[in-house]
Scaffold this motif. Structure first.
Motif, PDB file in Angstrom:
ATOM      1  N   GLU A 191       0.835  -1.204   0.000  1.00  0.00           N
ATOM      2  CA  GLU A 191       0.000   0.000   0.000  1.00  0.00           C
ATOM      3  C   GLU A 191       0.870   1.254   0.000  1.00  0.00           C
ATOM      4  O   GLU A 191       0.576   2.219  -0.716  1.00  0.00           O
ATOM      5  CB  GLU A 191      -0.948   0.016   1.198  1.00  0.00           C
ATOM      6  N   ARG A 192       1.941   1.251   0.780  1.00  0.00           N
ATOM      7  CA  ARG A 192       2.829   2.420   0.797  1.00  0.00           C
ATOM      8  C   ARG A 192       3.377   2.708  -0.593  1.00  0.00           C
ATOM      9  O   ARG A 192       3.322   3.858  -1.081  1.00  0.00           O
ATOM     10  CB  ARG A 192       3.992   2.165   1.765  1.00  0.00           C
ATOM     11  N   ASP A 193       3.910   1.686  -1.263  1.00  0.00           N
ATOM     12  CA  ASP A 193       4.543   1.896  -2.566  1.00  0.00           C
ATOM     13  C   ASP A 193       3.515   2.243  -3.644  1.00  0.00           C
ATOM     14  O   ASP A 193       3.793   3.047  -4.533  1.00  0.00           O
ATOM     15  CB  ASP A 193       5.329   0.648  -2.970  1.00  0.00           C
ATOM     16  N   LEU A 194       2.328   1.644  -3.558  1.00  0.00           N
ATOM     17  CA  LEU A 194       1.300   1.946  -4.551  1.00  0.00           C
ATOM     18  C   LEU A 194       0.760   3.365  -4.375  1.00  0.00           C
ATOM     19  O   LEU A 194       0.511   4.074  -5.353  1.00  0.00           O
ATOM     20  CB  LEU A 194       0.163   0.927  -4.445  1.00  0.00           C
ATOM     21  N   ARG A 195       0.592   3.785  -3.118  1.00  0.00           N
ATOM     22  CA  ARG A 195       0.147   5.161  -2.878  1.00  0.00           C
ATOM     23  C   ARG A 195       1.197   6.151  -3.364  1.00  0.00           C
ATOM     24  O   ARG A 195       0.870   7.183  -3.975  1.00  0.00           O
ATOM     25  CB  ARG A 195      -0.113   5.378  -1.386  1.00  0.00           C
ATOM     26  N   HIS A 196       2.471   5.862  -3.107  1.00  0.00           N
ATOM     27  CA  HIS A 196       3.530   6.749  -3.583  1.00  0.00           C
ATOM     28  C   HIS A 196       3.561   6.805  -5.105  1.00  0.00           C
ATOM     29  O   HIS A 196       3.921   7.837  -5.690  1.00  0.00           O
ATOM     30  CB  HIS A 196       4.886   6.271  -3.060  1.00  0.00           C
ATOM     31  N   ALA A 197       3.173   5.699  -5.753  1.00  0.00           N
ATOM     32  CA  ALA A 197       3.177   5.661  -7.213  1.00  0.00           C
ATOM     33  C   ALA A 197       1.984   6.389  -7.820  1.00  0.00           C
ATOM     34  O   ALA A 197       1.970   6.645  -9.024  1.00  0.00           O
ATOM     35  CB  ALA A 197       3.190   4.210  -7.691  1.00  0.00           C
ATOM     36  N   GLY A 198       0.974   6.721  -6.988  1.00  0.00           N
ATOM     37  CA  GLY A 198      -0.155   7.493  -7.478  1.00  0.00           C
ATOM     38  C   GLY A 198      -1.508   6.823  -7.368  1.00  0.00           C
ATOM     39  O   GLY A 198      -2.505   7.372  -7.846  1.00  0.00           O
ATOM     40  N   ALA A 199      -1.588   5.648  -6.737  1.00  0.00           N
ATOM     41  CA  ALA A 199      -2.882   4.978  -6.587  1.00  0.00           C
ATOM     42  C   ALA A 199      -3.763   5.744  -5.614  1.00  0.00           C
ATOM     43  O   ALA A 199      -3.307   6.197  -4.568  1.00  0.00           O
ATOM     44  CB  ALA A 199      -2.682   3.549  -6.095  1.00  0.00           C
ATOM     45  N   GLU A 200      -5.043   5.893  -5.965  1.00  0.00           N
ATOM     46  CA  GLU A 200      -5.996   6.575  -5.091  1.00  0.00           C
ATOM     47  C   GLU A 200      -6.654   5.617  -4.116  1.00  0.00           C
ATOM     48  O   GLU A 200      -7.057   6.002  -3.026  1.00  0.00           O
ATOM     49  CB  GLU A 200      -7.083   7.253  -5.941  1.00  0.00           C
ATOM     50  N   VAL A 202      -6.555   1.284  -2.812  1.00  0.00           N
ATOM     51  CA  VAL A 202      -5.771   0.043  -2.860  1.00  0.00           C
ATOM     52  C   VAL A 202      -6.479  -1.031  -2.047  1.00  0.00           C
ATOM     53  O   VAL A 202      -6.919  -0.781  -0.920  1.00  0.00           O
ATOM     54  CB  VAL A 202      -4.342   0.250  -2.289  1.00  0.00           C
ATOM     55  N   VAL A 203      -6.583  -2.229  -2.609  1.00  0.00           N
ATOM     56  CA  VAL A 203      -7.085  -3.402  -1.898  1.00  0.00           C
ATOM     57  C   VAL A 203      -6.061  -4.515  -2.094  1.00  0.00           C
ATOM     58  O   VAL A 203      -5.667  -4.803  -3.227  1.00  0.00           O
ATOM     59  CB  VAL A 203      -8.458  -3.856  -2.428  1.00  0.00           C
ATOM     60  N   VAL A 204      -5.623  -5.135  -0.987  1.00  0.00           N
ATOM     61  CA  VAL A 204      -4.643  -6.231  -1.048  1.00  0.00           C
ATOM     62  C   VAL A 204      -5.236  -7.456  -0.366  1.00  0.00           C
ATOM     63  O   VAL A 204      -5.698  -7.377   0.773  1.00  0.00           O
ATOM     64  CB  VAL A 204      -3.312  -5.845  -0.369  1.00  0.00           C
ATOM     65  N   LEU A 205      -5.218  -8.589  -1.063  1.00  0.00           N
ATOM     66  CA  LEU A 205      -5.661  -9.871  -0.516  1.00  0.00           C
ATOM     67  C   LEU A 205      -4.519 -10.873  -0.632  1.00  0.00           C
ATOM     68  O   LEU A 205      -3.743 -10.828  -1.587  1.00  0.00           O
ATOM     69  CB  LEU A 205      -6.890 -10.396  -1.270  1.00  0.00           C
ATOM     70  N   VAL A 206      -4.439 -11.794   0.334  1.00  0.00           N
ATOM     71  CA  VAL A 206      -3.310 -12.739   0.387  1.00  0.00           C
ATOM     72  C   VAL A 206      -3.825 -14.148   0.633  1.00  0.00           C
ATOM     73  O   VAL A 206      -4.730 -14.359   1.443  1.00  0.00           O
ATOM     74  CB  VAL A 206      -2.310 -12.344   1.499  1.00  0.00           C
TER      75      VAL A 206
END
Length: 314
Positions: A191-200, A202-206
């Motif tokens: 989430e940190r890296d995706l937000r820094h890349a410009g994502a508004e 984010v959903v992560v499933l594992v």
């Protein structure tokens, strides 16, 4: 907050593209003999509003009202303090404070002398709004959503592809560096890296290989781990899945793998593609595969353009 910084990069989404969409809405209004076309929006169902005016709410119900021959008018209950910001990231020049969008629409119709108003996907509205709209004194005409947006435009395809590329690069880099010991840590890093890349959004499933991907629970990250990343970039969604074991399959011809198809360019952020019409529609889709190997379940998937020629990974 629900979303990160929403901006309008006019190199990515040209003004000319928005003008072409407005022309198409006006043509639809003329074809249906209505005085205006109304599109509903809320935080979960903002794709159509974004298409018409580039409006992407942090929260709030709204109507985007496009009078015949005019620019869209925004009816929303957001505080007037955000109106100047909204005008910088949308085509809206007129914003009307509207605690009740149907009531404001009726008032606007009375002021303008409108008798027939088209509402996109009328039966798909929340029940209370549907009841209020259809009980009014003006004629409400249902406009099928496919007539507003028969297929993604070339600009939309490119925007979804940008989102997919962002998800792919960040996810594959995170899995290759093995910097997280638990799924909580991995989710935080992504989430940190995706937000820094410009994502508004984010959903992560594992998944640990024993069951389907779910929100992080503190389980160890290991060779059987699969990760799903769904993200929104400038209002366009993408969904990418990878696994640490490197298990893959052809997405254009997935064979015997169990698959899930979801539409990303529909009215909602993503929704199951279940009908024959869904399978034949030209749309941006997420194709996710469950692959059995070594007694475990691995997951792999990506964002694709679906059309009469088949699937193409974006």
């Amino acid at each position: 907050m629900k979303r990160g910084l929403v901006s309008w990069d006019r190199n990515e989404l040209p003004v000319e593209e928005m003008s072409a969409r407005l022309d198409a809405v006006h043509a639809l209004a003329r074809n249906k003999s209505v005085d205006a076309v109304v599109v509903y929006s809320d935080v979960w169902r903002s794709n159509d509003a974004r298409y018409v005016s580039n409006y992407m709410p942090y929260w709030n119900r709204a109507f985007i009202v496009t009078p015949l021959g005019e620019k869209p008018i925004l009816l929303c209950a957001l505080s007037p303090r955000v109106y100047p910001w909204i005008k910088t990231v949308t085509v809206h020049e007129t914003i009307v404070a509207s605690p009740s969008p149907p009531a404001t629409l009726f008032k606007l119709s009375a002021e303008r002398g409108w008798k027939r108003v088209g509402v996109v996907d009328l039966d798909g509205l929340p029940a209370d709004l549907h009841e209020e709209l259809t009980a009014g004194k003006i004629e409400i005409v249902d406009i099928p959503r496919t007539e507003l947006r028969p297929a993604p435009t070339a600009v939309e395809v490119r925007m979804h592809a940008n989102a997919a590329r962002m998800a792919r690069e960040v996810l594959e880099r995170a899995l290759a560096t093995a910097g997280a010991r638990t799924d909580h840590e991995l989710t935080g890093l992504l989430e940190r890296d995706l937000r820094h890349a410009g994502a508004e959004d984010v959903v992560v499933l594992v998944s640990d290989g024993e069951g389907p991907p779910i929100p992080a629970e503190g389980r160890p990250v290991g060779p059987n781990t699969s990760v799903v990343v769904a993200l929104e970039y400038n209002g366009h969604w993408a969904k990418v899945t990878r696994n640490l074991a490197g298990v893959t399959s052809s997405l254009t011809s997935p064979g015997e793998a169990t698959q899930l198809r979801e539409i990303l360019s529909g009215p909602y952020s993503w929704e199951n593609a279940e009908t024959a019409a869904d399978a034949e529609a030209t749309a941006i889709i997420s194709l996710q595969l469950q692959i059995a190997a070594n007694g475990r379940q691995f997951y792999y998937g990506d964002t694709c353009l679906q059309n009469k020629e088949g699937l193409r990974v974006l």
